[in-house]
Design a protein around this motif. Structure first.
Motif, PDB file in Angstrom:
ATOM      1  N   ILE A 106      -5.650  11.077  -2.515  1.00  0.00           N
ATOM      2  CA  ILE A 106      -4.119  10.709  -2.996  1.00  0.00           C
ATOM      3  C   ILE A 106      -4.024   9.364  -2.006  1.00  0.00           C
ATOM      4  O   ILE A 106      -4.193   9.050  -1.076  1.00  0.00           O
ATOM      5  CB  ILE A 106      -3.417  11.688  -2.083  1.00  0.00           C
ATOM      6  N   GLU A 107      -3.405   8.405  -2.928  1.00  0.00           N
ATOM      7  CA  GLU A 107      -3.108   7.229  -2.585  1.00  0.00           C
ATOM      8  C   GLU A 107      -1.900   7.260  -1.314  1.00  0.00           C
ATOM      9  O   GLU A 107      -1.114   8.178  -1.202  1.00  0.00           O
ATOM     10  CB  GLU A 107      -2.403   6.453  -3.746  1.00  0.00           C
ATOM     11  N   PRO A 108      -1.914   6.059  -0.588  1.00  0.00           N
ATOM     12  CA  PRO A 108      -1.177   6.003   0.536  1.00  0.00           C
ATOM     13  C   PRO A 108       0.500   6.216  -0.055  1.00  0.00           C
ATOM     14  O   PRO A 108       1.336   6.646   0.529  1.00  0.00           O
ATOM     15  CB  PRO A 108      -1.188   4.885   1.065  1.00  0.00           C
ATOM     16  N   SER A 109       0.697   5.300  -0.968  1.00  0.00           N
ATOM     17  CA  SER A 109       2.096   5.331  -1.806  1.00  0.00           C
ATOM     18  C   SER A 109       2.385   6.537  -2.243  1.00  0.00           C
ATOM     19  O   SER A 109       3.790   6.968  -2.355  1.00  0.00           O
ATOM     20  CB  SER A 109       1.845   4.084  -2.947  1.00  0.00           C
ATOM     21  N   THR A 110       1.586   7.416  -2.516  1.00  0.00           N
ATOM     22  CA  THR A 110       1.877   8.958  -3.023  1.00  0.00           C
ATOM     23  C   THR A 110       2.461   9.619  -1.899  1.00  0.00           C
ATOM     24  O   THR A 110       3.553  10.179  -1.946  1.00  0.00           O
ATOM     25  CB  THR A 110       0.888   9.605  -3.889  1.00  0.00           C
ATOM     26  N   TYR A 111       1.768   9.466  -0.646  1.00  0.00           N
ATOM     27  CA  TYR A 111       2.411  10.324   0.258  1.00  0.00           C
ATOM     28  C   TYR A 111       3.603   9.630   0.673  1.00  0.00           C
ATOM     29  O   TYR A 111       4.708  10.317   1.070  1.00  0.00           O
ATOM     30  CB  TYR A 111       1.247  10.260   1.485  1.00  0.00           C
ATOM     31  N   ALA A 112       3.569   8.402   0.812  1.00  0.00           N
ATOM     32  CA  ALA A 112       4.775   7.710   1.500  1.00  0.00           C
ATOM     33  C   ALA A 112       6.109   7.834   0.421  1.00  0.00           C
ATOM     34  O   ALA A 112       7.239   7.831   1.009  1.00  0.00           O
ATOM     35  CB  ALA A 112       4.589   6.151   1.621  1.00  0.00           C
ATOM     36  N   GLY A 113       5.906   8.194  -0.812  1.00  0.00           N
ATOM     37  CA  GLY A 113       7.018   8.255  -1.678  1.00  0.00           C
ATOM     38  C   GLY A 113       7.811   9.378  -1.486  1.00  0.00           C
ATOM     39  O   GLY A 113       9.077   9.401  -1.895  1.00  0.00           O
ATOM     40  N   CYS A 114       7.385  10.411  -0.706  1.00  0.00           N
ATOM     41  CA  CYS A 114       8.192  11.394  -0.446  1.00  0.00           C
ATOM     42  C   CYS A 114       9.313  11.112   0.990  1.00  0.00           C
ATOM     43  O   CYS A 114       9.919  11.770   1.378  1.00  0.00           O
ATOM     44  CB  CYS A 114       7.427  12.466   0.145  1.00  0.00           C
ATOM     45  N   PHE A 115       8.869   9.961   1.707  1.00  0.00           N
ATOM     46  CA  PHE A 115       9.566   9.458   2.851  1.00  0.00           C
ATOM     47  C   PHE A 115      10.267   8.338   2.765  1.00  0.00           C
ATOM     48  O   PHE A 115      10.061   7.318   2.054  1.00  0.00           O
ATOM     49  CB  PHE A 115       8.431   9.429   4.093  1.00  0.00           C
ATOM     50  N   LEU A 146       0.681  -1.324   0.015  1.00  0.00           N
ATOM     51  CA  LEU A 146       0.030   0.131   0.218  1.00  0.00           C
ATOM     52  C   LEU A 146       0.732   1.154  -0.064  1.00  0.00           C
ATOM     53  O   LEU A 146       0.517   2.367  -0.594  1.00  0.00           O
ATOM     54  CB  LEU A 146      -0.970   0.054   1.101  1.00  0.00           C
ATOM     55  N   PHE A 147       1.960   1.207   0.796  1.00  0.00           N
ATOM     56  CA  PHE A 147       2.635   2.348   0.863  1.00  0.00           C
ATOM     57  C   PHE A 147       4.116   2.349  -0.314  1.00  0.00           C
ATOM     58  O   PHE A 147       4.836   3.264  -0.276  1.00  0.00           O
ATOM     59  CB  PHE A 147       3.569   2.530   2.225  1.00  0.00           C
ATOM     60  N   GLY A 148       3.940   1.312  -1.060  1.00  0.00           N
ATOM     61  CA  GLY A 148       5.024   1.372  -2.055  1.00  0.00           C
ATOM     62  C   GLY A 148       6.402   1.102  -1.579  1.00  0.00           C
ATOM     63  O   GLY A 148       7.402   1.680  -2.054  1.00  0.00           O
ATOM     64  N   LYS A 149       6.344   0.321  -0.467  1.00  0.00           N
ATOM     65  CA  LYS A 149       7.786   0.249   0.303  1.00  0.00           C
ATOM     66  C   LYS A 149       8.211  -1.197   0.071  1.00  0.00           C
ATOM     67  O   LYS A 149       7.406  -2.101   0.100  1.00  0.00           O
ATOM     68  CB  LYS A 149       7.737   0.661   1.761  1.00  0.00           C
ATOM     69  N   GLU A 150       9.297  -1.617   0.746  1.00  0.00           N
ATOM     70  CA  GLU A 150       9.737  -3.142   0.531  1.00  0.00           C
ATOM     71  C   GLU A 150       9.388  -3.786   1.721  1.00  0.00           C
ATOM     72  O   GLU A 150       9.324  -5.040   1.411  1.00  0.00           O
ATOM     73  CB  GLU A 150      11.319  -2.984   0.667  1.00  0.00           C
ATOM     74  N   ALA A 151       9.280  -3.270   2.745  1.00  0.00           N
ATOM     75  CA  ALA A 151       9.171  -4.093   3.791  1.00  0.00           C
ATOM     76  C   ALA A 151       8.155  -3.209   4.953  1.00  0.00           C
ATOM     77  O   ALA A 151       8.106  -1.925   4.995  1.00  0.00           O
ATOM     78  CB  ALA A 151      10.294  -4.495   4.730  1.00  0.00           C
TER      79      ALA A 151
END
Ligand SMILES: *Cc1c(COP(=O)(O)O)cnc(C)c1O
Length: 342
Positions: free
Chosen positions: A184-193, A49-54
């Protein structure tokens, strides 16, 4: 006495019968041994959901934030954040106690700040100064009135930090509210972090549970720090099962809480004697000032079956959640109107 509406916090939410069923039916293992299937599934789902590895499942939002801070700083480093942020105000000074960091505080309306103030706060390289190593942003912003950051502003403050080699952490205890309000998608917000924390135990209605997502190496460190902090759990699939259920069933209804918050805010704006806080009501949190003492006002509210917290000498906070329906808001507006007149 009957309570007609409990607006103290979105942490008061009780699990629904369907959520309890999901907890009972969750497949279980031992997460310390790494074979808790429901926890693994939740971590996978949230990482995606956050576009992260783990991702790493933890007991509380405080542990999520503080493990992320510990994983991305060294003792003596400096954290940059807003002076009204939860990590600074409401986490027992853990950034100092657990990570040995100092903290540099920024100003700005609604818990937000701009790239200029980030740049001005970053210490330049000199042995006299602490090493600025982490920027922490809160979205939605609790103390700021549930405000939602624009993507432009998030991008610019995190760009400014990265230019100087800082890492960026998002305190997303209410990121689900931000997503529901902005689309806005969770992954879009998370993309900055680099790392994102999120709570399931607030608006999503779970009894327990938070998570940290990020790159595999950082989350490996978070996993070790969770153990160090005593936050490792075993058959925690019962909790993760509630979180999976909440992701599937309770995210879509957050917009209802936002609508009710706006209805309550509009009513408060029209009640003589009450003064709505300065921030626009964008999500589920609102602040207002009352005539006289806020503690006395909330005691009178309580006697009329409406619960809110006083958070300042004259300031009261109301938070919408799945525990308050339209009738609850009608009743709240009636009681507020009566109390403000008397
Ligand atoms: C509630 C909250 C936390 C901490 O969560 P706990 O589960 O209460 O430890 C962190 N950040 C924000 C913005 C919060 O509102």
């Amino acid at each position: 006495m009957t309570i007609h509406a409990d607006l103290r916090s979105d942490t008061i939410t009780l699990p629904s019968d369907a959520m309890k069923q999901a907890m009972i039916e969750a497949e279980l293992g031992d997460d310390v041994l790494g074979d808790e299937p429901t926890v693994l599934k939740l971590q996978d789902t949230v990482a995606t959901l956050f576009g992260k590895e783990a991702a790493c499942f933890v007991p509380s939002g405080t542990m999520a934030n503080q493990a992320a801070i510990r994983a991305q700083t060294q003792p003596g480093d400096e954290i940059i954040t807003h002076r009204d942020n939860h990590i600074y105000l409401y986490e027992s000074g853990a950034w100092a106690a657990i990570s040995g960091c100092s903290i540099r505080l920024l100003d700005g309306d609604g818990g937000q700040f701009d790239a200029q103030s980030v740049l001005a706060a970053i210490q330049h390289e000199d042995a006299h100064y602490p090493n600025s190593s982490l920027l922490v942003v809160e979205n939605t912003h609790n103390r700021g009135g549930g405000t939602v950051w624009s993507m432009d502003r998030l991008q610019s403050v995190t760009d400014a930090a990265r230019q100087h080699g800082l890492r960026c952490h998002l305190d997303g205890a209410r990121i689900w509210n931000a997503c529901a309000a902005s689309g806005i998608e969770p992954s879009t917000y998370a993309g900055c972090f680099d790392t994102v924390s999120a709570c399931f135990s607030k608006g999503l209605g779970c009894p327990v549970g938070s998570i940290v997502a990020g790159d595999a190496e950082t989350i490996h460190r978070v996993h070790r720090i969770r153990k160090l902090l005593g936050g490792t759990m075993r058959q925690s699939g019962m909790l993760a099962g509630a979180c999976m259920h909440a992701l599937e069933h309770n995210r879509n209804r957050l917009a209802d809480d936002h609508q009710r918050a706006r209805r309550l805010a509009d009513a408060i704006a029209g009640i003589p004697g009450l003064e709505l806080g300065p921030s626009p009501v964008e999500t589920n949190i609102l602040y207002f000032d009352v005539p006289g003492n806020a503690d006395e006002f909330t005691a009178r509210l309580e006697a009329a079956g409406i619960r809110m917290f006083s958070v300042g000498p004259r300031t009261v906070r109301a938070v919408l959640s799945l525990m308050v329906d339209d009738e609850g808001i009608d009743r709240t507006i009636e009681v507020l109107t009566d109390l403000a007149e008397s």
